[in-house]
Design a protein around this motif. Sequence first.
Motif, PDB file in Angstrom:
ATOM      1  N   VAL A 175       0.838  -1.201   0.000  1.00  0.00           N
ATOM      2  CA  VAL A 175       0.000   0.000   0.000  1.00  0.00           C
ATOM      3  C   VAL A 175       0.875   1.253   0.000  1.00  0.00           C
ATOM      4  O   VAL A 175       0.593   2.218  -0.720  1.00  0.00           O
ATOM      5  CB  VAL A 175      -0.969  -0.013   1.210  1.00  0.00           C
ATOM      6  CG1 VAL A 175      -1.647   1.332   1.371  1.00  0.00           C
ATOM      7  CG2 VAL A 175      -2.005  -1.112   1.036  1.00  0.00           C
ATOM      8  N   THR A 176       1.941   1.249   0.764  1.00  0.00           N
ATOM      9  CA  THR A 176       2.850   2.392   0.804  1.00  0.00           C
ATOM     10  C   THR A 176       3.485   2.630  -0.554  1.00  0.00           C
ATOM     11  O   THR A 176       3.562   3.764  -1.036  1.00  0.00           O
ATOM     12  CB  THR A 176       3.944   2.177   1.869  1.00  0.00           C
ATOM     13  OG1 THR A 176       3.316   1.969   3.134  1.00  0.00           O
ATOM     14  CG2 THR A 176       4.893   3.344   1.944  1.00  0.00           C
ATOM     15  N   ARG A 177       3.931   1.561  -1.200  1.00  0.00           N
ATOM     16  CA  ARG A 177       4.543   1.674  -2.529  1.00  0.00           C
ATOM     17  C   ARG A 177       3.530   2.199  -3.538  1.00  0.00           C
ATOM     18  O   ARG A 177       3.831   3.071  -4.346  1.00  0.00           O
ATOM     19  CB  ARG A 177       5.087   0.319  -2.976  1.00  0.00           C
ATOM     20  CG  ARG A 177       5.774   0.358  -4.339  1.00  0.00           C
ATOM     21  CD  ARG A 177       6.368  -0.988  -4.722  1.00  0.00           C
ATOM     22  NE  ARG A 177       5.496  -2.113  -4.479  1.00  0.00           N
ATOM     23  CZ  ARG A 177       4.548  -2.543  -5.325  1.00  0.00           C
ATOM     24  NH1 ARG A 177       4.328  -1.920  -6.451  1.00  0.00           N
ATOM     25  NH2 ARG A 177       3.810  -3.598  -5.026  1.00  0.00           N
ATOM     26  N   GLN A 178       2.300   1.677  -3.485  1.00  0.00           N
ATOM     27  CA  GLN A 178       1.269   2.125  -4.406  1.00  0.00           C
ATOM     28  C   GLN A 178       0.906   3.589  -4.170  1.00  0.00           C
ATOM     29  O   GLN A 178       0.645   4.330  -5.120  1.00  0.00           O
ATOM     30  CB  GLN A 178       0.035   1.245  -4.279  1.00  0.00           C
ATOM     31  CG  GLN A 178       0.228  -0.139  -4.864  1.00  0.00           C
ATOM     32  CD  GLN A 178      -0.990  -1.026  -4.672  1.00  0.00           C
ATOM     33  OE1 GLN A 178      -1.856  -0.757  -3.852  1.00  0.00           O
ATOM     34  NE2 GLN A 178      -1.050  -2.088  -5.453  1.00  0.00           N
ATOM     35  N   GLU A 179       0.904   4.012  -2.937  1.00  0.00           N
ATOM     36  CA  GLU A 179       0.612   5.414  -2.625  1.00  0.00           C
ATOM     37  C   GLU A 179       1.655   6.330  -3.252  1.00  0.00           C
ATOM     38  O   GLU A 179       1.314   7.370  -3.838  1.00  0.00           O
ATOM     39  CB  GLU A 179       0.566   5.612  -1.112  1.00  0.00           C
ATOM     40  CG  GLU A 179       0.217   7.023  -0.691  1.00  0.00           C
ATOM     41  CD  GLU A 179       0.182   7.188   0.814  1.00  0.00           C
ATOM     42  OE1 GLU A 179      -0.242   8.259   1.261  1.00  0.00           O
ATOM     43  OE2 GLU A 179       0.578   6.258   1.544  1.00  0.00           O
ATOM     44  N   LEU A 231       3.207   9.993  -7.744  1.00  0.00           N
ATOM     45  CA  LEU A 231       4.086  10.293  -8.864  1.00  0.00           C
ATOM     46  C   LEU A 231       3.299  10.396 -10.163  1.00  0.00           C
ATOM     47  O   LEU A 231       3.478  11.342 -10.944  1.00  0.00           O
ATOM     48  CB  LEU A 231       5.178   9.224  -8.987  1.00  0.00           C
ATOM     49  CG  LEU A 231       6.107   9.342 -10.195  1.00  0.00           C
ATOM     50  CD1 LEU A 231       6.940  10.622 -10.094  1.00  0.00           C
ATOM     51  CD2 LEU A 231       6.989   8.123 -10.292  1.00  0.00           C
ATOM     52  N   LEU A 232       2.413   9.444 -10.399  1.00  0.00           N
ATOM     53  CA  LEU A 232       1.612   9.460 -11.627  1.00  0.00           C
ATOM     54  C   LEU A 232       0.672  10.655 -11.670  1.00  0.00           C
ATOM     55  O   LEU A 232       0.486  11.275 -12.721  1.00  0.00           O
ATOM     56  CB  LEU A 232       0.828   8.152 -11.757  1.00  0.00           C
ATOM     57  CG  LEU A 232       1.680   6.906 -12.002  1.00  0.00           C
ATOM     58  CD1 LEU A 232       0.818   5.654 -11.931  1.00  0.00           C
ATOM     59  CD2 LEU A 232       2.399   6.990 -13.333  1.00  0.00           C
ATOM     60  N   THR A 233       0.095  11.013 -10.537  1.00  0.00           N
ATOM     61  CA  THR A 233      -0.769  12.191 -10.467  1.00  0.00           C
ATOM     62  C   THR A 233       0.025  13.440 -10.822  1.00  0.00           C
ATOM     63  O   THR A 233      -0.454  14.304 -11.569  1.00  0.00           O
ATOM     64  CB  THR A 233      -1.385  12.318  -9.062  1.00  0.00           C
ATOM     65  OG1 THR A 233      -2.147  11.141  -8.791  1.00  0.00           O
ATOM     66  CG2 THR A 233      -2.283  13.532  -8.952  1.00  0.00           C
ATOM     67  N   VAL A 284       0.679  13.472 -14.613  1.00  0.00           N
ATOM     68  CA  VAL A 284      -0.525  13.841 -15.355  1.00  0.00           C
ATOM     69  C   VAL A 284      -0.762  15.340 -15.263  1.00  0.00           C
ATOM     70  O   VAL A 284      -1.099  15.997 -16.249  1.00  0.00           O
ATOM     71  CB  VAL A 284      -1.758  13.044 -14.854  1.00  0.00           C
ATOM     72  CG1 VAL A 284      -3.046  13.637 -15.397  1.00  0.00           C
ATOM     73  CG2 VAL A 284      -1.642  11.589 -15.251  1.00  0.00           C
ATOM     74  N   GLN A 285      -0.560  15.913 -14.085  1.00  0.00           N
ATOM     75  CA  GLN A 285      -0.718  17.361 -13.908  1.00  0.00           C
ATOM     76  C   GLN A 285       0.254  18.116 -14.804  1.00  0.00           C
ATOM     77  O   GLN A 285      -0.121  19.099 -15.443  1.00  0.00           O
ATOM     78  CB  GLN A 285      -0.513  17.743 -12.437  1.00  0.00           C
ATOM     79  CG  GLN A 285      -0.733  19.209 -12.165  1.00  0.00           C
ATOM     80  CD  GLN A 285      -2.166  19.637 -12.457  1.00  0.00           C
ATOM     81  OE1 GLN A 285      -3.101  18.885 -12.252  1.00  0.00           O
ATOM     82  NE2 GLN A 285      -2.316  20.842 -12.939  1.00  0.00           N
ATOM     83  N   LEU A 286       1.506  17.657 -14.869  1.00  0.00           N
ATOM     84  CA  LEU A 286       2.488  18.302 -15.740  1.00  0.00           C
ATOM     85  C   LEU A 286       2.072  18.202 -17.202  1.00  0.00           C
ATOM     86  O   LEU A 286       2.202  19.175 -17.965  1.00  0.00           O
ATOM     87  CB  LEU A 286       3.872  17.671 -15.547  1.00  0.00           C
ATOM     88  CG  LEU A 286       4.569  17.955 -14.224  1.00  0.00           C
ATOM     89  CD1 LEU A 286       5.880  17.170 -14.138  1.00  0.00           C
ATOM     90  CD2 LEU A 286       4.836  19.436 -14.063  1.00  0.00           C
ATOM     91  N   LEU A 287       1.565  17.059 -17.608  1.00  0.00           N
ATOM     92  CA  LEU A 287       1.113  16.889 -18.994  1.00  0.00           C
ATOM     93  C   LEU A 287      -0.073  17.799 -19.301  1.00  0.00           C
ATOM     94  O   LEU A 287      -0.143  18.386 -20.388  1.00  0.00           O
ATOM     95  CB  LEU A 287       0.749  15.427 -19.261  1.00  0.00           C
ATOM     96  CG  LEU A 287       1.925  14.457 -19.330  1.00  0.00           C
ATOM     97  CD1 LEU A 287       1.406  13.027 -19.414  1.00  0.00           C
ATOM     98  CD2 LEU A 287       2.801  14.766 -20.528  1.00  0.00           C
ATOM     99  N   LEU A 288      -1.002  17.920 -18.367  1.00  0.00           N
ATOM    100  CA  LEU A 288      -2.147  18.809 -18.570  1.00  0.00           C
ATOM    101  C   LEU A 288      -1.692  20.261 -18.702  1.00  0.00           C
ATOM    102  O   LEU A 288      -2.195  21.004 -19.563  1.00  0.00           O
ATOM    103  CB  LEU A 288      -3.145  18.658 -17.420  1.00  0.00           C
ATOM    104  CG  LEU A 288      -3.925  17.350 -17.369  1.00  0.00           C
ATOM    105  CD1 LEU A 288      -4.722  17.258 -16.068  1.00  0.00           C
ATOM    106  CD2 LEU A 288      -4.838  17.235 -18.572  1.00  0.00           C
ATOM    107  N   GLU A 289      -0.750  20.667 -17.858  1.00  0.00           N
ATOM    108  CA  GLU A 289      -0.233  22.031 -17.942  1.00  0.00           C
ATOM    109  C   GLU A 289       0.500  22.261 -19.259  1.00  0.00           C
ATOM    110  O   GLU A 289       0.351  23.312 -19.887  1.00  0.00           O
ATOM    111  CB  GLU A 289       0.696  22.317 -16.759  1.00  0.00           C
ATOM    112  CG  GLU A 289      -0.024  22.408 -15.437  1.00  0.00           C
ATOM    113  CD  GLU A 289       0.916  22.488 -14.249  1.00  0.00           C
ATOM    114  OE1 GLU A 289       2.161  22.577 -14.450  1.00  0.00           O
ATOM    115  OE2 GLU A 289       0.416  22.467 -13.113  1.00  0.00           O
TER     116      GLU A 289
END
Length: 64
Positions: free
Chosen positions: A22-26, A31-33, A36-41
Amino acid sequence: MDALEEQIAHLTRTVDDLSDVVTRQEREIALLTHRVQLLLEREATREQDQGGSIALGDQPPPHW
């Protein structure tokens, strides 16, 4: 009594392993979020630089 202690030990290890997952997935989700934010910007900046024109991929070919 030994069987219960053994079962508790296995359950404790399973909980610890799941906690690590769970910690690794968090971290991975964070990181993925961020990516995605950088790509949207980046896409918003690119659209703004184009002056709102239609992207070539969205235009039908000239023979239509």
